[in-house]
Design a protein around this motif. Structure first.
Motif, PDB file in Angstrom:
ATOM      1  N   UNK A  32       0.926  -1.227   0.112  1.00 35.34           N
ATOM      2  CA  UNK A  32      -0.067   0.156   0.066  1.00 35.34           C
ATOM      3  C   UNK A  32       0.751   1.408   0.203  1.00 35.34           C
ATOM      4  N   UNK A  33       0.283   2.344  -0.421  1.00 28.00           N
ATOM      5  CA  UNK A  33       1.236   3.643  -0.569  1.00 28.00           C
ATOM      6  C   UNK A  33       0.954   3.987   0.974  1.00 28.00           C
ATOM      7  N   UNK A  34       2.250   4.568   1.078  1.00 32.51           N
ATOM      8  CA  UNK A  34       2.238   5.164   2.553  1.00 32.51           C
ATOM      9  C   UNK A  34       1.438   6.475   3.104  1.00 32.51           C
ATOM     10  N   UNK A  35       1.154   7.080   1.991  1.00 33.98           N
ATOM     11  CA  UNK A  35       0.462   8.377   2.160  1.00 33.98           C
ATOM     12  C   UNK A  35      -1.117   8.047   2.468  1.00 33.98           C
ATOM     13  N   UNK A  36      -1.400   6.880   2.192  1.00 31.13           N
ATOM     14  CA  UNK A  36      -2.785   6.324   2.687  1.00 31.13           C
ATOM     15  C   UNK A  36      -3.002   5.882   4.238  1.00 31.13           C
ATOM     16  N   UNK A  37      -1.976   5.860   5.102  1.00 24.82           N
ATOM     17  CA  UNK A  37      -1.855   5.477   6.135  1.00 24.82           C
ATOM     18  C   UNK A  37      -1.624   6.456   7.085  1.00 24.82           C
ATOM     19  N   UNK A  39      -0.123   6.429  10.173  1.00 29.66           N
ATOM     20  CA  UNK A  39       0.934   6.228  10.609  1.00 29.66           C
ATOM     21  C   UNK A  39       1.829   5.039   9.827  1.00 29.66           C
ATOM     22  N   UNK A  40       2.325   5.114   8.605  1.00 32.11           N
ATOM     23  CA  UNK A  40       2.999   4.049   8.143  1.00 32.11           C
ATOM     24  C   UNK A  40       3.874   3.219   8.961  1.00 32.11           C
ATOM     25  N   UNK A  41       4.435   3.851   9.624  1.00 29.23           N
ATOM     26  CA  UNK A  41       5.641   3.214  10.427  1.00 29.23           C
ATOM     27  C   UNK A  41       5.213   2.455  11.937  1.00 29.23           C
ATOM     28  N   UNK A  42       3.935   2.855  12.035  1.00 36.18           N
ATOM     29  CA  UNK A  42       3.340   2.186  13.452  1.00 36.18           C
ATOM     30  C   UNK A  42       3.439   0.497  13.337  1.00 36.18           C
ATOM     31  N   UNK A  43       3.621   0.069  14.692  1.00 40.74           N
ATOM     32  CA  UNK A  43       3.552  -1.425  14.829  1.00 40.74           C
ATOM     33  C   UNK A  43       2.047  -1.844  14.401  1.00 40.74           C
ATOM     34  N   UNK A  44       2.241  -2.833  13.509  1.00 42.47           N
ATOM     35  CA  UNK A  44       0.920  -3.563  12.873  1.00 42.47           C
ATOM     36  C   UNK A  44       0.702  -3.015  11.842  1.00 42.47           C
ATOM     37  N   UNK A  45       1.183  -1.842  11.232  1.00 44.42           N
ATOM     38  CA  UNK A  45       0.627  -1.146  10.171  1.00 44.42           C
ATOM     39  C   UNK A  45       0.802  -2.168   8.861  1.00 44.42           C
ATOM     40  N   UNK A  46      -0.191  -2.099   7.794  1.00 44.95           N
ATOM     41  CA  UNK A  46       0.068  -2.692   6.790  1.00 44.95           C
ATOM     42  C   UNK A  46       1.503  -2.539   6.120  1.00 44.95           C
ATOM     43  N   UNK A  47       2.122  -3.612   5.383  1.00 50.65           N
ATOM     44  CA  UNK A  47       3.245  -3.267   4.731  1.00 50.65           C
ATOM     45  C   UNK A  47       3.151  -2.535   3.625  1.00 50.65           C
ATOM     46  N   UNK A  48       3.866  -1.293   3.490  1.00 53.90           N
ATOM     47  CA  UNK A  48       3.654  -0.117   2.681  1.00 53.90           C
ATOM     48  C   UNK A  48       5.013   0.305   2.077  1.00 53.90           C
ATOM     49  N   UNK A  49       4.859   1.434   1.186  1.00 53.79           N
ATOM     50  CA  UNK A  49       5.958   1.741   0.350  1.00 53.79           C
ATOM     51  C   UNK A  49       7.022   2.513   1.279  1.00 53.79           C
ATOM     52  N   UNK A  50       6.772   2.514   2.635  1.00 59.71           N
ATOM     53  CA  UNK A  50       8.067   2.939   3.377  1.00 59.71           C
ATOM     54  C   UNK A  50       8.759   1.696   4.046  1.00 59.71           C
ATOM     55  N   UNK A  51       7.997   0.625   4.151  1.00 63.21           N
ATOM     56  CA  UNK A  51       8.459  -0.505   4.985  1.00 63.21           C
ATOM     57  C   UNK A  51       9.763  -1.126   4.635  1.00 63.21           C
ATOM     58  N   UNK A  52      10.672  -1.438   5.478  1.00 66.55           N
ATOM     59  CA  UNK A  52      11.687  -1.736   5.140  1.00 66.55           C
ATOM     60  C   UNK A  52      11.842  -2.973   4.186  1.00 66.55           C
ATOM     61  N   UNK A 213     -10.760  -3.993  -3.327  1.00 67.44           N
ATOM     62  CA  UNK A 213      -9.677  -3.316  -2.323  1.00 67.44           C
ATOM     63  C   UNK A 213     -10.404  -2.144  -1.717  1.00 67.44           C
ATOM     64  N   UNK A 214     -10.246  -1.800  -0.368  1.00 71.10           N
ATOM     65  CA  UNK A 214     -10.561  -0.796   0.329  1.00 71.10           C
ATOM     66  C   UNK A 214     -10.022   0.451  -0.438  1.00 71.10           C
ATOM     67  N   UNK A 215     -10.789   1.575  -0.511  1.00 66.77           N
ATOM     68  CA  UNK A 215     -10.483   2.894  -1.118  1.00 66.77           C
ATOM     69  C   UNK A 215      -9.608   3.771  -0.351  1.00 66.77           C
TER      70      UNK A 215
END
Length: 215
Positions: A32-37, A39-52, A213-215
């Protein structure tokens, strides 16, 4: 096995449409795109474009990306052209001239169509300012849409008078402007080509998965 990274609600629609056309087995990795979250770096956040784990695949953190048995490639247009050439049969080029034309039309859409088309898609027309912005974007699209109209009056498709990856790349970019009817209604060949492309079963299958997919 082929892996395609990226959610359907992204430019990943381009290669995801292509693999539907081919019937090519693949593993979908929904990044997922990080801007849609929030807190993309939060514990439990979906794997996203900022995930290591995704940045290890694509250091730019953009989607889509592709891994074809160890060959990693980024950028949706390049991925489509690669997959069509390797696996796509008639969706790919028959010779070097067709390959060059597929690259030409893909880059034409990316450089001459995408930015103003995205402006049309993202701008609300419920204010005078919004209407003005859409009007400016539509004027910027006049010349490239005229070029496409002239080309499509002489052939049914972008390259080789058959449906290819070039049609996928161009149609998926032009889709951003589809809400501005005047661009299409005044260009019957362009409108007919676009409707032909997006009525294909593979496109409809891809779009159904996108809508799920969720919007």
């Amino acid at each position: 096995m082929l892996k395609i990274y990226g959610v359907y609600r992204s430019r990943a629609t381009r290669p995801l449409w292509l693999v539907e056309e081919i019937g090519l087995p693949f593993e979908h990795v929904p990044i997922m795109q990080a801007y849609r979250l929030d807190d993309p770096m939060a514990d439990g956040a979906p794997v996203n474009t900022l995930s290591a784990e995704f940045l290890a695949v694509n250091p730019m953190g953009s989607i889509p990306s592709m891994d074809d048995d160890g060959f990693v490639l980024h950028e949706s247009l390049a991925i489509c052209l690669y997959l069509a050439r390797k696996y796509g049969g008639d969706l790919g080029p028959k010779d070097i001239a067709e390959e060059a034309l597929m690259v030409q039309w893909s880059l034409f859409a990316a450089t001459s169509v995408e930015t103003p088309a995205l402006k049309i898609q993202s701008t609300k027309a419920d204010t005078a300012e919004g209407e003005a912005e859409i009007g400016v974007a539509a004027r910027l699209l006049k010349r490239p849409c005229d070029v496409l109209e002239k080309h499509l009056t002489t052939t049914h498709y972008m390259v080789g008078d058959r449906f290819t990856a070039a049609d996928i790349n161009v149609a998926e970019i032009l889709r951003y402007a589809r809400g501005h009817d005047a661009l299409f209604d005044s260009r019957p060949a362009l409108k007919a080509w676009y409707e032909t492309c997006t009525s294909r079963p593979a496109y409809r299958a891809m779009w159904a998965k996108r809508n799920a997919e969720p919007a």
